[in-house]
Motif scaffolding. Structure first.
Motif, mmCIF file in Angstrom:
data_model
loop_
_atom_site.group_PDB
_atom_site.id
_atom_site.type_symbol
_atom_site.label_atom_id
_atom_site.label_comp_id
_atom_site.label_asym_id
_atom_site.label_seq_id
_atom_site.Cartn_x
_atom_site.Cartn_y
_atom_site.Cartn_z
ATOM 1 N N ALA A 1 23.873 -8.164 29.200
ATOM 2 C CA ALA A 1 23.807 -9.084 28.056
ATOM 3 C C ALA A 1 25.060 -9.952 27.970
ATOM 4 N N ALA A 2 26.216 -9.380 28.263
ATOM 5 C CA ALA A 2 27.468 -10.142 28.203
ATOM 6 C C ALA A 2 27.479 -11.274 29.230
ATOM 7 N N ARG A 3 26.887 -11.054 30.391
ATOM 8 C CA ARG A 3 26.868 -12.058 31.459
ATOM 9 C C ARG A 3 25.733 -13.066 31.299
ATOM 10 N N ALA A 4 24.709 -12.699 30.549
ATOM 11 C CA ALA A 4 23.485 -13.493 30.468
ATOM 12 C C ALA A 4 23.665 -14.753 29.630
ATOM 13 N N GLY A 5 22.904 -15.766 29.991
ATOM 14 C CA GLY A 5 22.860 -16.990 29.194
ATOM 15 C C GLY A 5 21.968 -16.834 27.973
ATOM 16 N N GLY A 6 21.047 -15.907 28.016
ATOM 17 C CA GLY A 6 20.137 -15.655 26.899
ATOM 18 C C GLY A 6 19.770 -14.188 26.835
ATOM 19 N N VAL A 7 19.658 -13.671 25.611
ATOM 20 C CA VAL A 7 19.237 -12.293 25.388
ATOM 21 C C VAL A 7 18.166 -12.330 24.304
ATOM 22 N N TYR A 8 17.001 -11.755 24.633
ATOM 23 C CA TYR A 8 15.864 -11.805 23.724
ATOM 24 C C TYR A 8 15.268 -10.421 23.572
ATOM 25 N N GLU A 9 14.903 -10.106 22.350
ATOM 26 C CA GLU A 9 14.198 -8.863 22.062
ATOM 27 C C GLU A 9 12.787 -9.255 21.641
ATOM 28 N N VAL A 10 11.799 -8.583 22.195
ATOM 29 C CA VAL A 10 10.416 -8.869 21.820
ATOM 30 C C VAL A 10 9.938 -7.736 20.923
ATOM 31 N N VAL A 11 9.605 -8.095 19.684
ATOM 32 C CA VAL A 11 9.160 -7.135 18.680
ATOM 33 C C VAL A 11 7.740 -7.515 18.276
ATOM 34 N N CYS A 12 6.808 -6.638 18.550
ATOM 35 C CA CYS A 12 5.400 -6.900 18.229
ATOM 36 C C CYS A 12 4.939 -8.236 18.814
ATOM 37 N N GLY A 13 5.401 -8.543 20.010
ATOM 38 C CA GLY A 13 5.008 -9.775 20.684
ATOM 39 C C GLY A 13 5.763 -11.015 20.233
ATOM 40 N N ILE A 14 6.712 -10.852 19.323
ATOM 41 C CA ILE A 14 7.477 -11.993 18.802
ATOM 42 C C ILE A 14 8.879 -11.952 19.382
ATOM 43 N N PRO A 15 9.283 -13.000 20.140
ATOM 44 C CA PRO A 15 10.637 -13.005 20.696
ATOM 45 C C PRO A 15 11.687 -13.319 19.633
ATOM 46 N N VAL A 16 12.745 -12.511 19.630
ATOM 47 C CA VAL A 16 13.890 -12.723 18.745
ATOM 48 C C VAL A 16 15.087 -13.056 19.617
ATOM 49 N N ALA A 17 15.706 -14.205 19.371
ATOM 50 C CA ALA A 17 16.865 -14.628 20.176
ATOM 51 C C ALA A 17 18.126 -13.997 19.622
ATOM 52 N N TRP A 18 18.814 -13.218 20.465
ATOM 53 C CA TRP A 18 20.104 -12.650 20.097
ATOM 54 C C TRP A 18 21.241 -13.454 20.704
ATOM 55 N N LYS A 19 20.950 -14.142 21.794
ATOM 56 C CA LYS A 19 21.950 -14.963 22.469
ATOM 57 C C LYS A 19 21.193 -16.047 23.210
ATOM 58 N N GLY A 20 21.629 -17.279 23.080
ATOM 59 C CA GLY A 20 20.958 -18.379 23.751
ATOM 60 C C GLY A 20 20.000 -19.108 22.821
ATOM 61 N N GLU A 21 19.282 -20.057 23.398
ATOM 62 C CA GLU A 21 18.365 -20.875 22.611
ATOM 63 C C GLU A 21 17.142 -20.066 22.197
ATOM 64 N N LYS A 22 16.595 -20.425 21.045
ATOM 65 C CA LYS A 22 15.373 -19.767 20.604
ATOM 66 C C LYS A 22 14.231 -20.211 21.513
ATOM 67 N N PRO A 23 13.357 -19.260 21.865
ATOM 68 C CA PRO A 23 12.242 -19.605 22.777
ATOM 69 C C PRO A 23 11.215 -20.503 22.110
#
Length: 129
Positions: free
Chosen positions: A107-129
């Motif tokens: 996650a520290a190296r990534a340009g984007g970090v996303y969590e998918v909750v019930c099919g909904i992506p949540v942006a933790w780092k980077g642009e919103k999908p």
């Protein structure tokens, strides 16, 4: 695999040893690593017995660096295994510690970090999908 066909990814389903997996493919490939949770378990729990946790972690980090350096895009899938509140034995706790350190490092190296909750992506780092 059928769900991913035609999406432009080279999917890696490799139980251990990521280093060298892209040899000869060129750097214009998009890689989907499925999944960090299984990879961590496979690198830590060998057929011969439990491996040193830091050695397993270093092997995975080296493999991920190799994938980063040899692809135009790397997507790493992992699982959230840390919020169930259960008590575990020492081997399982060692696995969870390795996985958590790997997830943080990626996650520290990534340009984007996303969590998918019930099919909904949540942006933790980077642009919103």
């Amino acid at each position: 695999r059928r769900l991913r066909q035609g999406k432009g990814f080279f999917t890696i389903e490799r139980p251990r040893n990521l280093k060298g997996v892209l040899d000869g493919r060129g750097e214009d490939v998009a890689v989907l690593l499925e999944c960090m949770s299984n990879l961590a378990a496979n690198e830590l729990f060998l057929p011969s017995g439990m491996r040193n946790a830091l050695e397993a972690e270093d092997s995975i980090k080296e493999g991920i660096r190799h994938l980063e350096e040899n692809s135009r895009l790397l997507v790493v899938v992992t699982n959230e295994l840390f919020s169930d509140g259960m008590d575990y034995g020492p081997d399982t706790l060692a696995y969870l510690e390795v996985l958590s350190r790997l997830n943080r490092a990626v996650a520290a190296r990534a340009g984007g970090v996303y969590e998918v909750v019930c099919g909904i992506p949540v942006a933790w780092k980077g642009e919103k999908p």
